[in-house]
Design an enzyme around this catalytic site. Structure first.
Site, PDB file in Angstrom:
ATOM      1  N   LYS A 197      30.699  20.215  54.364  1.00  0.00           N
ATOM      2  CA  LYS A 197      29.845  20.191  55.570  1.00  0.00           C
ATOM      3  C   LYS A 197      29.121  18.860  55.797  1.00  0.00           C
ATOM      4  CE  LYS A 197      29.220  25.222  55.553  1.00  0.00           C
ATOM      5  NZ  LYS A 197      28.353  26.315  55.050  1.00  0.00           N
TER       6      LYS A 197
ATOM      7  N   TYR B 227      20.477  25.663  50.944  1.00  0.00           N
ATOM      8  CA  TYR B 227      20.134  26.867  51.708  1.00  0.00           C
ATOM      9  C   TYR B 227      18.701  27.299  51.450  1.00  0.00           C
ATOM     10  CZ  TYR B 227      25.136  26.648  52.034  1.00  0.00           C
ATOM     11  OH  TYR B 227      26.400  26.212  52.239  1.00  0.00           O
TER      12      TYR B 227
ATOM     13  N   VAL C 153      30.987  27.467  47.666  1.00  0.00           N
ATOM     14  CA  VAL C 153      31.322  28.715  46.963  1.00  0.00           C
ATOM     15  C   VAL C 153      32.551  28.556  46.059  1.00  0.00           C
ATOM     16  CG1 VAL C 153      30.226  30.308  48.599  1.00  0.00           C
ATOM     17  CG2 VAL C 153      32.610  29.610  48.956  1.00  0.00           C
TER      18      VAL C 153
ATOM     19  N   SER D 147      31.818  24.538  51.108  1.00  0.00           N
ATOM     20  CA  SER D 147      30.713  24.025  51.941  1.00  0.00           C
ATOM     21  C   SER D 147      30.310  22.597  51.632  1.00  0.00           C
ATOM     22  CB  SER D 147      29.486  24.919  51.783  1.00  0.00           C
ATOM     23  OG  SER D 147      29.662  26.105  52.501  1.00  0.00           O
TER      24      SER D 147
ATOM     25  N   TYR E   3      38.207  24.285  60.398  1.00  0.00           N
ATOM     26  CA  TYR E   3      37.123  24.578  59.441  1.00  0.00           C
ATOM     27  C   TYR E   3      37.684  25.209  58.161  1.00  0.00           C
ATOM     28  CZ  TYR E   3      33.031  26.823  57.392  1.00  0.00           C
ATOM     29  OH  TYR E   3      32.066  27.236  56.502  1.00  0.00           O
TER      30      TYR E   3
HETATM   31  O1  DON Z   1      32.551  29.537  55.450  1.00  0.00           O
HETATM   32  C1  DON Z   1      32.783  29.980  54.343  1.00  0.00           C
HETATM   33  O2  DON Z   1      32.524  31.142  54.100  1.00  0.00           O
HETATM   34  C2  DON Z   1      33.356  29.124  53.229  1.00  0.00           C
HETATM   35  N1  DON Z   1      34.583  28.565  53.563  1.00  0.00           N
HETATM   36  C3  DON Z   1      32.394  28.082  52.766  1.00  0.00           C
HETATM   37  C4  DON Z   1      31.078  28.681  52.348  1.00  0.00           C
HETATM   38  C5  DON Z   1      30.367  27.944  51.254  1.00  0.00           C
HETATM   39  O3  DON Z   1      30.903  27.226  50.448  1.00  0.00           O
HETATM   40  C6  DON Z   1      28.925  28.255  51.156  1.00  0.00           C
HETATM   41  N2  DON Z   1      28.288  27.529  50.100  1.00  0.00           N
HETATM   42  N3  DON Z   1      27.696  27.816  49.109  1.00  0.00           N
END
Ligand code: DON
Length: 427
Positions: A67, A241, A259, A64, A189
């Site tokens: 983003k 968040y 993540v 993320s 994405y």
């Molecule tokens: O969309 C997803 O689930 C992952 N590729 C990225 C999510 C993410 O890193 C959320 N952050 N803490």
């Protein structure tokens, strides 16, 4: 000297090494295969000098943290009005993967949750998925100052299991928010989330944002300063968040977590930070990463609302004042980043002098972190076989009631300090 900054980072990292709470993400199966103990910390000054501690060369997937960068690219390519029509800027207070849109506008609430991030990908111009991803990949690489790779294992793993994101993309398509084929957008994405970075890459990407879109490593302008200001604003309110309020209060730096275990944090105008440790809390933020950022902020005074009263260059003048004696004249309000610049300059010059004179006569205000660093500068110089003198008529560094402890070291005027340095040379 600059070694002092290194010591701070090593110590702040070491303080969290026994923290083993949380677990690496496993909802993307491949992410569970990382070494849970990997732990890297990097800090880039605004002129591109990087300090590294621990596993700072270890690669992990950006997830993320991609983003804000794709959002910035969309703003740069399309302009704010067109992007605002598709993606809001309000904190959602929801989990990152919430299947949600704003009740009235039917657009994603912000670009930091998955719905907004997937919409941002769909806005990047390109004839197909490859072209869109190339543009994104080039942009991230330009911010990091090197060509980044993709982790094909993590990409395949998320693509095979990302049904929640599929639900989000199809929902957005049904509301007319998503440009193009939802599966193609999702493919881009998933690829962008699988770009591999190190904590040093993140620190450099953060430094590019800290410099308003100018990469201090490569000397290239990557993105417009207004775009960066908007991106950082959204990172402040939405980057962590549902922990956003706590984060802004305790850490006070625009930031984004992923993540994969990374956190990027930006102190505008001053520095960029990258941390990596893959064990996550229930919100998907790196447990050690959050603690490291809290401690960096509190111990080094990095909260973005701690403002200097004037923004002027810290080093007013640096000059040789006789054989083997060099004077460093410091001015303005001194915080961590200014003190770091003084220490590093004195260290880089150290072949040029036997005695350094630090003149803080023109310093208006100084915080505790900067005071500790400049006081510690003397110990660093002595350890390197140099002499150090201080000109501090108003007790900015050494209060008047402690002046006696520094007899022969602290002076009221530069001439007095130079006389002491010459005496020493003559002995
Ligand atoms: O969309 C997803 O689930 C992952 N590729 C990225 C999510 C993410 O890193 C959320 N952050 N803490």
């Amino acid at each position: 000297m600059a070694a002092l900054v290194q010591q701070y980072l090593d110590q702040i990292r070491a303080e969290q090494i026994d923290l083993r709470d949380g677990a690496p993400a496993s909802y993307i199966p491949e992410l569970a295969n990382v070494d849970p103990d990997g732990f890297g910390l990097s800090l880039s000054s605004s002129d591109g000098f990087v300090y590294e501690s621990g596993d700072s060369a270890l690669e992990f997937t950006i997830q993320s943290i991609s983003k804000p960068f794709t959002y910035a690219l969309a703003l740069d390519e399309l302009g704010q009005e067109a992007v605002d029509a598709r993606i809001g800027v309000e904190p959602s207070g929801e989990a990152f993967n919430e299947i949600s849109v704003d009740k009235v506008t039917k657009t994603p609430k912000n670009p930091m949750i998955n719905a907004g991030a997937i919409a941002a990908v769909s806005l990047i111009p390109g004839a197909d998925a490859d072209e869109r991803f190339d543009r994104i990949h080039q942009f991230y690489s330009a911010c990091a100052g090197r060509s980044l790779d993709v982790d094909s294992g993590v990409y395949a793993s998320e693509k095979a299991t990302g049904n929640r994101n599929r639900a989000i993309a199809y929902m957005l398509a049904s509301f007319g928010v998503l440009e193009g084929d939802p599966d193609e957008v999702l493919d881009v994405y998933f690829r962008q989330c699988s770009v591999k970075v190190t904590s040093t890459d993140l620190a450099r990407m953060a430094a590019t944002l800290a410099r308003g879109g100018f990469n201090p490593l490569t000397g290239r302008r990557i993105v417009d300063a207004n775009v960066v200001r908007r991106t950082l604003s959204v990172m402040v309110t939405c980057g962590m968040y549902d922990a956003a309020g706590d984060w802004v209060s305790a850490v006070g730096m625009p930031a984004k977590s992923g993540v994969g275990g990374g956190i990027v944090a930006v102190l505008p105008g001053q520095l960029g930070i990258g941390v990596y440790s893959p064990r996550l809390d229930s919100r998907g933020n790196s447990v050690r990463g959050v603690e490291v950022c809290r401690n960096l902020s509190s111990q080094l005074g990095l909260h973005f609302l701690t403002v200097s009263r004037e923004s002027s260059a810290t080093l007013r003048a640096v000059f040789d004042a006789g054989p083997g004696v060099r004077v460093y004249e410091v001015q303005g309000d001194l915080l961590f980043a200014g003190a770091e610049q003084v220490l590093r300059t004195a260290q880089q010059d150290s072949g040029r002098y036997d005695a350094a004179v630090l003149d803080v006569t023109r310093v208006d205000d100084i915080d505790d972190a900067a005071r500790r660093m400049l006081t510690g500068m003397r110990a660093g110089l002595l350890a390197a076989g140099k002499e150090a003198f201080l000109v501090d008529p108003d007790g900015r560094l050494v209060p008047a009631d402690r002046r006696d402890d520094y007899d022969g070291i602290v002076f009221r005027t530069v001439d007095q300090a130079l006389e002491a340095a010459r005496q020493l040379g003559a002995d």
